[in-house]
Design a protein around this motif. Structure first.
Motif, short mmCIF file in Angstrom:
data_model
loop_
_atom_site.label_atom_id
_atom_site.label_comp_id
_atom_site.label_asym_id
_atom_site.label_seq_id
_atom_site.Cartn_x
_atom_site.Cartn_y
_atom_site.Cartn_z
N HIS A 233 0.82 -1.21 0.00
CA HIS A 233 0.00 0.00 0.00
C HIS A 233 0.85 1.25 0.00
O HIS A 233 0.42 2.29 -0.47
N HIS A 234 2.04 1.16 0.53
CA HIS A 234 2.92 2.33 0.61
C HIS A 234 4.29 1.98 0.06
O HIS A 234 5.28 1.90 0.79
N ASP A 425 -8.39 7.75 -10.85
CA ASP A 425 -7.54 8.43 -9.87
C ASP A 425 -7.58 7.75 -8.50
O ASP A 425 -6.58 7.74 -7.78
N LEU A 428 -4.90 5.02 -8.31
CA LEU A 428 -3.49 5.30 -8.56
C LEU A 428 -2.62 4.93 -7.36
O LEU A 428 -1.51 4.40 -7.52
N THR A 429 -3.12 5.20 -6.17
CA THR A 429 -2.30 4.93 -4.97
C THR A 429 -2.14 3.44 -4.71
O THR A 429 -1.23 3.05 -3.96
N ARG A 430 -2.98 2.61 -5.32
CA ARG A 430 -2.89 1.17 -5.08
C ARG A 430 -1.98 0.46 -6.07
O ARG A 430 -1.66 -0.71 -5.89
N GLU A 433 0.70 -2.55 -5.45
CA GLU A 433 0.34 -3.58 -4.49
C GLU A 433 0.48 -4.95 -5.15
O GLU A 433 0.18 -5.12 -6.33
N THR A 456 8.72 -1.45 -8.08
CA THR A 456 8.84 -0.70 -6.82
C THR A 456 10.03 -1.17 -6.01
O THR A 456 10.80 -0.37 -5.47
N ARG A 469 1.14 8.82 -13.18
CA ARG A 469 0.13 9.86 -13.38
C ARG A 469 -0.66 9.58 -14.65
O ARG A 469 -0.15 8.93 -15.58
#
Length: 491
Positions: A233-234, A425, A428-430, A433, A456, A469
């Motif tokens: 997740h991060h 959008d 995008l943060t996922r 994973e 990653t 993006r």
């Protein structure tokens, strides 16, 4: 209360109590010790002078109007000037007083000329000496004033083998009080210095101990690696490799034990997380293969048999791809550093990735375009090529036919852009994973979701970052590689 303060207060309390009791013992013993030494000196002086006075007493030279050699020599000795330094104390007067009494205790001679003719027979020192015992006393000149006390020591004067009189040597306590006061001041100064030094040592020991404990605590906090889901997740917050703190003695052994425990716990969590994730991902292809296999056991028309056989092959390929990518990611996550013995060219890595996927791009009718200036850095070429290949594969999977995928180079950076539908959008943060995927434009199931996780991890090893993006249309993924100085700092 913090550990450091507790340790300091405990150390200071122990040393303070020890200093207090030691100082108290010294302070209590100073005055009696000085008096013992003084009495010992008076004893020897009294017996020596008694031996000298024996001849004069035998000749009755202590009678009024007569002056024998002993009395003549001692009559005015206290008036003689003196300048003596006894260690650090200055002595300017002679304070010892000598008296001689007869067998009845009547004073025959007084070096200060005060009590001649007085009866001393009831004074303890004279009384005991006349009886053949050791006679000594301490008497205050002023009853309420201890400093006015005078020490008396008597010795028998032997005449023809009998006690013919008593010689008494006396000395006021005030004459040695300066020595007592000086000794007490030195002890107090030494005790204060001891307490201050103890406090300093306590601060130093506490600071040293707390510093190492804090290093252990910081190490324990830094090596709290995220779980399988947290790290995906991060991805940008993945922890940097942390070296085991080098500490002496048992603290160093504790640090090594913590590191061993951490590795074992991380390995167990790592395996458990992967087993759970892998089990979840294997369910669908295994179920599809099993279903197709059961149907193939029956007599089927040729088109159906071909369709189910193709399904078995596709799902087997999917399983193989999943296993290969899991192995790749597992190897990457176990690595702690890069091979920086050779410099790496971003353009060269991008060209290798394009060559490997050239035939796939032709099948999709997609053009691959490379532009921009090359850059070099302390990167591992194989891993950089693998990261670019994964991004290119994702771009090929999501790009419509007859479009262009652009690889744009800039100093220490490469950006892969496609002309596909992009990603919502909210999702995008996922991206990155493990096993997280988005549907392809044709509705087919996408890949394993491990490609971006691999990228990653590669960027994390290089001390760089990955940014994603939307382009509307399309998606752009930028890889920023650390320069040599940044890589050293991140390491």
């Amino acid at each position: 209360m913090r550990l450091g303060l507790r340790l300091f207060f405990a150390f200071f309390l122990i040393n303070g109590l020890a200093a207090f009791f030691v100082l108290r013992v010294f302070m209590v013993e100073v005055k009696p010790s000085v008096r013992k030494v003084t009495e010992d000196t008076l004893v020897e002086t009294a017996y020596a002078l008694a031996a000298l006075a024996s001849a004069d007493l035998a000749k009755n030279l202590f009678q009024p109007g007569q002056s024998g050699p002993f009395a003549t020599q001692l009559s005015n000795y206290t008036q003689k000037p003196i300048q003596a330094w006894i260690w650090d104390a200055r002595k300017t007067t002679l304070d010892m007083r000598i008296t001689v009494t007869d067998a009845q205790g009547i004073v025959l001679f007084d070096s200060q000329g005060k009590d001649q003719g007085s009866d001393y027979s009831r004074w303890r020192d004279v009384y005991l000496t006349l009886r053949g015992e050791y006679g000594a006393r301490t008497t205050r000149a002023v009853k309420e004033d201890e400093s006015s006390s005078v020490m008396y020591v008597s010795a028998p004067i032997m005449v023809n083998g009998q006690i013919g009189g008593v010689l008494t040597a006396s000395k006021p306590s005030s004459s040695v009080q300066k020595i007592v006061d000086s000794a007490e001041q030195k002890i107090l100064r030494g005790g204060l210095l001891f307490v201050l030094l103890s406090a300093g040592v306590g601060c130093a020991v506490t600071w040293w101990f707390v510093l190492h404990v804090r290093r252990l605590r910081n190490y324990a906090q830094q090596v709290q690696a995220p779980t399988l889901n947290e790290s995906t997740h991060h991805p940008a917050q993945m922890p940097k490799p942390v070296a085991v703190p080098n500490m002496p003695g048992e603290l160093g052994e504790l640090a090594q034990a913590m590191d061993t425990m951490r590795k074992r716990l991380e390995g167990r969590d790592y395996i458990e997380g992967y087993v759970r994730a892998l089990t979840h991902e294997l369910k669908s292809p295994v179920a599809a293969i099993r279903g197709a296999g059961e149907l193939l056991q029956d007599d089927l028309p040729t088109p159906d048999r071909i369709m189910f056989a193709k399904q078995v092959v596709d799902q087997s390929l999917r399983l193989q791809n999943l296993i290969d990518q899991l192995l790749q990611l597992s190897r990457l996550e176990q690595r702690q550093q890069l091979d920086k013995t050779h410099s790496c060219s971003l353009m060269g890595c991008a060209q290798q990735a394009m060559n490997a996927l050239h035939s796939t791009a032709q099948q999709y009718g997609i053009a691959l375009q490379l532009k921009g200036a090359d850059s070099h850095g302390p990167w591992e070429a194989g891993l950089v090529t693998l990261a670019i290949s994964n991004l290119l594969q994702n771009a090929l999977d999501f790009s419509p036919e007859d479009r262009v995928i652009t690889l744009e180079l800039s100093p220490h950076r490469i950006t892969i852009s496609d002309q596909g539908p992009g990603v919502p959008d909210a999702m995008l943060t996922r991206l990155g994973e493990r096993f997280f995927t988005t549907p392809r434009p044709n509705g087919e199931r996408s890949g394993t979701g491990l490609g971006l996780s691999i990228v990653t991890r590669i960027m994390h090893l290089h001390g760089g970052s990955m940014a994603i993006r939307n382009l509307h249309p399309g998606l752009a993924v930028t890889l920023d590689f650390a320069t040599e100085n940044q890589a050293i700092k991140s390491g």
